[in-house]
Design a protein around this motif. Structure first.
Motif, PDB file in Angstrom:
ATOM      1  N   SER A 110      27.478  -7.540 -29.035  1.00 54.72           N
ATOM      2  CA  SER A 110      28.378  -6.335 -29.035  1.00 54.72           C
ATOM      3  C   SER A 110      27.699  -5.144 -29.536  1.00 54.72           C
ATOM      4  N   LYS A 111      27.631  -3.760 -29.057  1.00 61.15           N
ATOM      5  CA  LYS A 111      26.753  -2.753 -30.361  1.00 61.15           C
ATOM      6  C   LYS A 111      27.615  -2.456 -31.429  1.00 61.15           C
ATOM      7  N   LYS A 112      29.405  -1.849 -30.443  1.00 61.54           N
ATOM      8  CA  LYS A 112      29.953  -1.557 -31.195  1.00 61.54           C
ATOM      9  C   LYS A 112      31.032  -1.795 -30.782  1.00 61.54           C
ATOM     10  N   ASN A 113      32.087  -2.635 -32.077  1.00 65.61           N
ATOM     11  CA  ASN A 113      33.512  -3.806 -32.127  1.00 65.61           C
ATOM     12  C   ASN A 113      34.858  -2.362 -32.445  1.00 65.61           C
ATOM     13  N   TYR A 114      36.108  -2.637 -31.636  1.00 64.03           N
ATOM     14  CA  TYR A 114      36.899  -1.851 -32.139  1.00 64.03           C
ATOM     15  C   TYR A 114      38.123  -2.408 -32.322  1.00 64.03           C
ATOM     16  N   LEU A 115      39.030  -2.444 -32.488  1.00 64.99           N
ATOM     17  CA  LEU A 115      40.770  -3.555 -32.986  1.00 64.99           C
ATOM     18  C   LEU A 115      41.518  -2.180 -32.833  1.00 64.99           C
ATOM     19  N   LEU A 116      42.554  -3.063 -31.982  1.00 64.93           N
ATOM     20  CA  LEU A 116      43.897  -2.252 -30.886  1.00 64.93           C
ATOM     21  C   LEU A 116      44.573  -3.229 -31.791  1.00 64.93           C
ATOM     22  N   VAL A 117      45.641  -1.968 -32.445  1.00 64.31           N
ATOM     23  CA  VAL A 117      46.597  -3.009 -32.924  1.00 64.31           C
ATOM     24  C   VAL A 117      47.808  -2.263 -33.276  1.00 64.31           C
ATOM     25  N   ASP A 118      48.916  -2.476 -32.829  1.00 64.97           N
ATOM     26  CA  ASP A 118      50.203  -1.864 -32.920  1.00 64.97           C
ATOM     27  C   ASP A 118      50.384  -1.802 -34.457  1.00 64.97           C
ATOM     28  N   SER A 119      51.506  -1.179 -35.265  1.00 66.14           N
ATOM     29  CA  SER A 119      51.347  -1.375 -36.645  1.00 66.14           C
ATOM     30  C   SER A 119      52.396  -1.961 -37.552  1.00 66.14           C
ATOM     31  N   ASN A 138      35.751   1.413 -35.758  1.00 68.00           N
ATOM     32  CA  ASN A 138      37.641   1.678 -36.039  1.00 68.00           C
ATOM     33  C   ASN A 138      38.742   0.477 -35.939  1.00 68.00           C
ATOM     34  N   ILE A 139      39.223   1.149 -36.430  1.00 69.26           N
ATOM     35  CA  ILE A 139      40.717   0.054 -36.118  1.00 69.26           C
ATOM     36  C   ILE A 139      41.493   1.398 -35.770  1.00 69.26           C
ATOM     37  N   ILE A 140      42.282   0.959 -34.556  1.00 72.44           N
ATOM     38  CA  ILE A 140      43.466   2.216 -33.744  1.00 72.44           C
ATOM     39  C   ILE A 140      44.383   1.297 -33.698  1.00 72.44           C
ATOM     40  N   SER A 141      45.323   2.336 -34.133  1.00 69.93           N
ATOM     41  CA  SER A 141      47.204   1.991 -34.227  1.00 69.93           C
ATOM     42  C   SER A 141      47.786   3.192 -33.883  1.00 69.93           C
ATOM     43  N   ASN A 142      48.944   2.759 -33.690  1.00 69.86           N
ATOM     44  CA  ASN A 142      50.412   4.076 -33.695  1.00 69.86           C
ATOM     45  C   ASN A 142      50.387   4.219 -34.945  1.00 69.86           C
ATOM     46  N   ARG A 143      51.270   4.781 -34.882  1.00 67.16           N
ATOM     47  CA  ARG A 143      51.565   5.651 -36.639  1.00 67.16           C
ATOM     48  C   ARG A 143      52.867   4.913 -37.042  1.00 67.16           C
ATOM     49  N   PHE A 144      52.685   4.875 -38.915  1.00 69.48           N
ATOM     50  CA  PHE A 144      53.461   3.166 -39.304  1.00 69.48           C
ATOM     51  C   PHE A 144      55.103   4.676 -39.213  1.00 69.48           C
ATOM     52  N   GLU A 145      55.743   3.975 -39.167  1.00 66.20           N
ATOM     53  CA  GLU A 145      57.588   4.338 -38.919  1.00 66.20           C
ATOM     54  C   GLU A 145      58.074   4.000 -40.211  1.00 66.20           C
ATOM     55  N   GLN A 146      57.497   3.084 -40.878  1.00 60.21           N
ATOM     56  CA  GLN A 146      57.848   2.808 -42.575  1.00 60.21           C
ATOM     57  C   GLN A 146      57.300   3.359 -43.375  1.00 60.21           C
ATOM     58  N   ASP A 147      57.802   3.469 -44.674  1.00 58.81           N
ATOM     59  CA  ASP A 147      57.195   3.471 -45.732  1.00 58.81           C
ATOM     60  C   ASP A 147      56.367   3.032 -46.830  1.00 58.81           C
ATOM     61  N   ARG A 148      55.185   2.528 -45.949  1.00 61.70           N
ATOM     62  CA  ARG A 148      53.936   1.232 -46.177  1.00 61.70           C
ATOM     63  C   ARG A 148      53.821   1.647 -47.922  1.00 61.70           C
ATOM     64  N   VAL A 149      53.863   0.121 -48.039  1.00 65.38           N
ATOM     65  CA  VAL A 149      53.220   0.308 -49.825  1.00 65.38           C
ATOM     66  C   VAL A 149      52.030  -0.723 -49.778  1.00 65.38           C
ATOM     67  N   PHE A 150      51.159  -0.461 -48.678  1.00 63.58           N
ATOM     68  CA  PHE A 150      50.165  -1.571 -48.879  1.00 63.58           C
ATOM     69  C   PHE A 150      48.542  -0.077 -48.082  1.00 63.58           C
ATOM     70  N   PRO A 151      47.617  -0.391 -49.023  1.00 66.93           N
ATOM     71  CA  PRO A 151      46.777   0.297 -48.785  1.00 66.93           C
ATOM     72  C   PRO A 151      46.354   0.448 -47.160  1.00 66.93           C
ATOM     73  N   LEU A 152      45.319   1.308 -47.091  1.00 67.94           N
ATOM     74  CA  LEU A 152      44.885   1.104 -45.053  1.00 67.94           C
ATOM     75  C   LEU A 152      43.847   1.106 -45.177  1.00 67.94           C
ATOM     76  N   PRO A 153      43.236   0.572 -44.258  1.00 73.63           N
ATOM     77  CA  PRO A 153      41.521   0.532 -44.167  1.00 73.63           C
ATOM     78  C   PRO A 153      41.073   2.429 -43.707  1.00 73.63           C
TER      79      PRO A 153
END
Length: 163
Positions: A110-119, A138-153
């Motif tokens: 594939s020329k371009k790759n995308y990841l679809l993932v729920d939070s 790109n990594i495509i996700s829904n928004r996070f509901e809780q406070d996250r304590v990890f770095p996002l890509p």
């Protein structure tokens, strides 16, 4: 996704809302995900279902025959799912080894790759390492509901949940 592109759709339920939208476009869809066919009511898209051994618990056609068939295709874009992401180490996981082979073949073709993932899959370690988060446009996700304590890509795009 542009008209007349060739698009790979991975296995898994996360792909189904995307497939429902893409089936309305003048494109070629290549997939081993048999759930896509359930959404294919009068599709505009051309659909190529990869054959192979049917795994009913995953709704996928897998195995050596499926891998050989998938190797014949090249994609403008490929959309993938996963079982988990470990953001601290930028690792993307999958559930089992059969789909891992299919994912890697599609990604390479594939020329371009995308990841679809729920939070909910962030900070979930899976069974088998698929690739790194930077292997995707790109990594495509829904928004996070809780406070996250990890770095996002850096390639993460968050979209609002449909209500």
């Amino acid at each position: 996704v542009e008209e007349e592109e060739s698009v790979f759709i991975d296995g898994g339920t996360t792909m189904i809302p995307l497939a429902a939208q893409l089936l309305r476009k003048n494109i070629r869809i290549i997939t081993y995900n048999t759930m896509v066919l359930k959404k294919a009511i009068k599709p505009t898209a051309q659909i190529i279902l990869i054959g192979g051994e049917y795994y009913p618990s995953y709704h996928m056609n897998l195995g050596p025959m499926a891998q050989d068939m998938l190797k014949q295709f090249y994609f403008d874009r490929a959309f993938f799912g996963c079982s988990g992401i470990e953001p601290e180490h930028q690792i993307v996981y999958t559930t089992e080894t059969q789909s891992l082979s299919m994912k890697r073949i599609a990604m390479e073709n594939s020329k371009k790759n995308y990841l679809l993932v729920d939070s909910s899959k962030f900070t979930t370690r899976g069974f088998v390492r698929f690739c790194n988060t930077d292997n995707f446009e790109n990594i495509i996700s829904n928004r996070f509901e809780q406070d996250r304590v990890f770095p996002l890509p850096g390639n993460l795009i968050m979209v609002p949940d449909k209500k």
